[in-house]
Enzyme design. Sequence first.
Site, PDB file in Angstrom:
ATOM      1  N   PRO A   2      -5.049   5.498  -0.411  1.00 49.85           N
ATOM      2  CA  PRO A   2      -4.741   4.975   0.909  1.00 49.85           C
ATOM      3  C   PRO A   2      -3.599   3.979   0.917  1.00 49.85           C
ATOM      4  CG  PRO A   2      -6.898   4.272   0.111  1.00 49.85           C
ATOM      5  CD  PRO A   2      -6.100   4.717  -1.042  1.00 49.85           C
ATOM      6  N   GLU A   3      -2.635   4.213   1.776  1.00 51.63           N
ATOM      7  CA  GLU A   3      -1.663   3.191   2.118  1.00 51.63           C
ATOM      8  C   GLU A   3      -2.050   2.693   3.506  1.00 51.63           C
ATOM      9  OE1 GLU A   3       2.428   3.660   1.274  1.00 51.63           O
ATOM     10  OE2 GLU A   3       2.096   5.132  -0.294  1.00 51.63           O
TER      11      GLU A   3
END
Length: 270
Positions: A2-3
């Site tokens: 996840p960014e």
Amino acid sequence: MPELPEVETTRRGIEPHLKGRRMDAVEVRDSRLRWPVPDAVQQACGQRVRAVERRAKYLLIRLESGTLMLHLGMSGSLRVVPAGHEPGKHDHVDLHIDNGQLIRFNDPRRFGSLLWLESNDKDHPLLSNLGPEPLSADFSGDYLWQCSRHRRVAIKSFVMNGHIVVGVGNIYASEALFRAGIHPLRAAGRISKLRYQWLASSIRDVLEEAIRQGGTTLRDFASSDGQPGYFGQDLAVYGREGLPCIQCQSPLRQRRIGQRASYYCSKCQR
DNA sequence: AAAGACACCTGTCCGC
DNA sequence: TGCGGACAGGTGTCTT
């Protein structure tokens, strides 16, 4: 995994399930995350959820008194499932809600974390020294230019440094630099103010577009309802070594910068 | 203070 | 098919 866009997508996915509801139980099956999950997370039990916020890539579940702070690390994800649903491998924590559902935290690599904040995030060492949110008014080209004076670090490492600006991870750093036409190895201190303005806009645009499309699915990212993200189709350089640049057709390059794979066009980016 | 290396951990993919 | 090695979306910590 996840960014910032993926974390924000996750936040939006769980918020409607949590807001205003009571936390019935915090079931920790495996406390061995990045830091051991503290017993204090049990303080959440019996409390109502006031809000679900995000700061950098941390999810902050605000209760009447105290906050559950959750980070997804590299491989973490949250899913909303009905109570009684059998947990699988790497399903480390369940947050039981009073509507018969639960938020399930799965994290194969266990780089994620779940912590309890008594109050005042500002004092918390993990949050107190973070840079501005890239989608907030505090973030601008002028700000980046100001911070970059006398810094010789590669611009890609610079924008990925959470003390400068949060939420720009490895995928979107490459994408934003491509859009801004800046070579990822260029020294941060040797970029003009004007080019920093392009870069700030590029960072903002790429993150906003990714959020709009529900994040990027590379391997296994899925939002809390299990839907994949669609931004992967729009990546211009990430993971495209050897393929033609969409602007000039020359083959895209890949090299490691600060131990992270970085993708760029050596003709369009200077 | 700044920059770089390393650490954490599991899964997957690729070459032999 | 099996095995070793490289690599993966993050980030705190340690060393120079």
